[in-house]
Design a protein around this motif. Structure first.
Motif, PDB file in Angstrom:
ATOM      1  N   THR A  18       0.841  -1.184   0.000  1.00  0.00           N
ATOM      2  CA  THR A  18       0.000   0.000   0.000  1.00  0.00           C
ATOM      3  C   THR A  18       0.879   1.237   0.000  1.00  0.00           C
ATOM      4  OG1 THR A  18      -1.589  -1.241   1.338  1.00  0.00           O
ATOM      5  CG2 THR A  18      -1.956   1.121   1.140  1.00  0.00           C
ATOM      6  N   PRO A  19       1.036   1.871  -1.153  1.00  0.00           N
ATOM      7  CA  PRO A  19       1.838   3.096  -1.203  1.00  0.00           C
ATOM      8  C   PRO A  19       1.191   4.207  -0.368  1.00  0.00           C
ATOM      9  CG  PRO A  19       1.350   2.285  -3.417  1.00  0.00           C
ATOM     10  CD  PRO A  19       0.523   1.493  -2.459  1.00  0.00           C
ATOM     11  N   HIS A  20       2.021   5.053   0.240  1.00  0.00           N
ATOM     12  CA  HIS A  20       1.494   6.192   0.995  1.00  0.00           C
ATOM     13  C   HIS A  20       0.870   7.175   0.024  1.00  0.00           C
ATOM     14  CE1 HIS A  20       2.909   5.142   4.953  1.00  0.00           C
ATOM     15  NE2 HIS A  20       4.024   4.707   4.386  1.00  0.00           N
ATOM     16  N   SER A  21      -0.230   7.776   0.449  1.00  0.00           N
ATOM     17  CA  SER A  21      -0.943   8.723  -0.400  1.00  0.00           C
ATOM     18  C   SER A  21      -1.636   9.737   0.488  1.00  0.00           C
ATOM     19  CB  SER A  21      -1.969   7.978  -1.250  1.00  0.00           C
ATOM     20  OG  SER A  21      -2.798   8.886  -1.928  1.00  0.00           O
ATOM     21  N   ALA A  22      -1.739  10.967   0.015  1.00  0.00           N
ATOM     22  CA  ALA A  22      -2.435  12.008   0.767  1.00  0.00           C
ATOM     23  C   ALA A  22      -3.951  11.806   0.701  1.00  0.00           C
ATOM     24  CB  ALA A  22      -2.060  13.378   0.218  1.00  0.00           C
ATOM     25  N   GLY A  23      -4.423  11.175  -0.339  1.00  0.00           N
ATOM     26  CA  GLY A  23      -5.859  10.957  -0.509  1.00  0.00           C
ATOM     27  C   GLY A  23      -6.226   9.516  -0.214  1.00  0.00           C
ATOM     28  N   THR A  24      -7.078   8.965  -1.046  1.00  0.00           N
ATOM     29  CA  THR A  24      -7.505   7.573  -0.914  1.00  0.00           C
ATOM     30  C   THR A  24      -6.315   6.654  -1.165  1.00  0.00           C
ATOM     31  OG1 THR A  24      -9.715   8.145  -1.675  1.00  0.00           O
ATOM     32  CG2 THR A  24      -9.095   5.837  -1.814  1.00  0.00           C
ATOM     33  N   ARG A  25      -6.125   5.690  -0.275  1.00  0.00           N
ATOM     34  CA  ARG A  25      -5.030   4.730  -0.431  1.00  0.00           C
ATOM     35  C   ARG A  25      -5.567   3.456  -1.077  1.00  0.00           C
ATOM     36  NH1 ARG A  25      -1.702   4.306   5.035  1.00  0.00           N
ATOM     37  NH2 ARG A  25      -0.242   3.296   3.638  1.00  0.00           N
ATOM     38  N   THR A  26      -4.716   2.836  -1.898  1.00  0.00           N
ATOM     39  CA  THR A  26      -5.092   1.585  -2.556  1.00  0.00           C
ATOM     40  C   THR A  26      -4.055   0.521  -2.250  1.00  0.00           C
ATOM     41  OG1 THR A  26      -6.204   2.780  -4.342  1.00  0.00           O
ATOM     42  CG2 THR A  26      -5.600   0.499  -4.767  1.00  0.00           C
ATOM     43  N   SER A  27      -4.510  -0.614  -1.703  1.00  0.00           N
ATOM     44  CA  SER A  27      -3.636  -1.757  -1.439  1.00  0.00           C
ATOM     45  C   SER A  27      -3.663  -2.676  -2.649  1.00  0.00           C
ATOM     46  CB  SER A  27      -4.114  -2.543  -0.215  1.00  0.00           C
ATOM     47  OG  SER A  27      -4.033  -1.763   0.953  1.00  0.00           O
ATOM     48  N   ASN A  28      -2.486  -3.048  -3.127  1.00  0.00           N
ATOM     49  CA  ASN A  28      -2.365  -3.995  -4.230  1.00  0.00           C
ATOM     50  C   ASN A  28      -2.029  -5.368  -3.662  1.00  0.00           C
ATOM     51  OD1 ASN A  28      -2.663  -2.100  -6.482  1.00  0.00           O
ATOM     52  ND2 ASN A  28      -0.804  -1.212  -5.621  1.00  0.00           N
ATOM     53  N   ILE A  29      -2.783  -6.365  -4.076  1.00  0.00           N
ATOM     54  CA  ILE A  29      -2.612  -7.722  -3.561  1.00  0.00           C
ATOM     55  C   ILE A  29      -2.094  -8.608  -4.687  1.00  0.00           C
ATOM     56  CG2 ILE A  29      -3.757  -9.685  -2.467  1.00  0.00           C
ATOM     57  CD1 ILE A  29      -6.013  -7.610  -1.724  1.00  0.00           C
ATOM     58  N   THR A  30      -0.990  -9.303  -4.420  1.00  0.00           N
ATOM     59  CA  THR A  30      -0.461 -10.273  -5.375  1.00  0.00           C
ATOM     60  C   THR A  30      -0.429 -11.643  -4.697  1.00  0.00           C
ATOM     61  OG1 THR A  30       1.810  -9.741  -4.744  1.00  0.00           O
ATOM     62  CG2 THR A  30       0.928  -8.603  -6.665  1.00  0.00           C
TER      63      THR A  30
END
Length: 133
Positions: free
Chosen positions: A28-40
């Motif tokens: 999950t990259p840091h973000s000022a807005g909505t965060r998105t977790s990438n699942i592999t």
């Protein structure tokens, strides 16, 4: 099968099985807005890579499995298998802990599980086990 988190944050962690084999990775990259977790998830070594030789490699390979878009106000969104789902459809809020409300969900075995938010690490327990304590 039991899964073990590699660290304290489920947002940036690996999930391993009882033998220590990594099965899933969450980034999950840091973000000022909505965060998105990438699942592999791990891909079996006997599946050849695209546009490459057909030799079998013993190195772990991971492929896209899904995403979680974390929303602060509205229900977060799960994306996998070409579909989108709101988390409130699968994770019911229940009780309170120091780090937020716990979540209850049904497992593939049909049993209900509770995801407990704790300071040292999140825990998942079978609800029938929790009520018998």
């Amino acid at each position: 099968m039991h899964f073990y988190l590699s660290g304290r944050s489920p947002l940036n962690s690996t999930f391993t099985n009882e033998d220590g084999q990594i099965i899933y990775k969450i980034e999950t990259p840091h973000s000022a807005g909505t965060r998105t977790s990438n699942i592999t998830c791990i891909v079996p070594n006997d599946i050849p890579r695209r546009n490459e030789d057909t030799s079998i490699s013993m190195q772990n390979r991971f492929a896209y499995f899904g995403q979680v878009e974390h929303n602060l106000i509205a229900s977060s969104t799960l994306r996998f298998g070409g579909n989108e789902f709101e988390t409130k459809r699968y994770f019911r809020k229940e009780g309170w802990g120091l780090y937020g409300r716990h979540r209850v969900f049904a497992g593939i075995d049909g049993r209900e599980y509770k995801w407990l938010f704790r300071s040292n690490s999140p825990k998942v327990r079978c609800s029938s086990f929790l009520t018998s304590l």
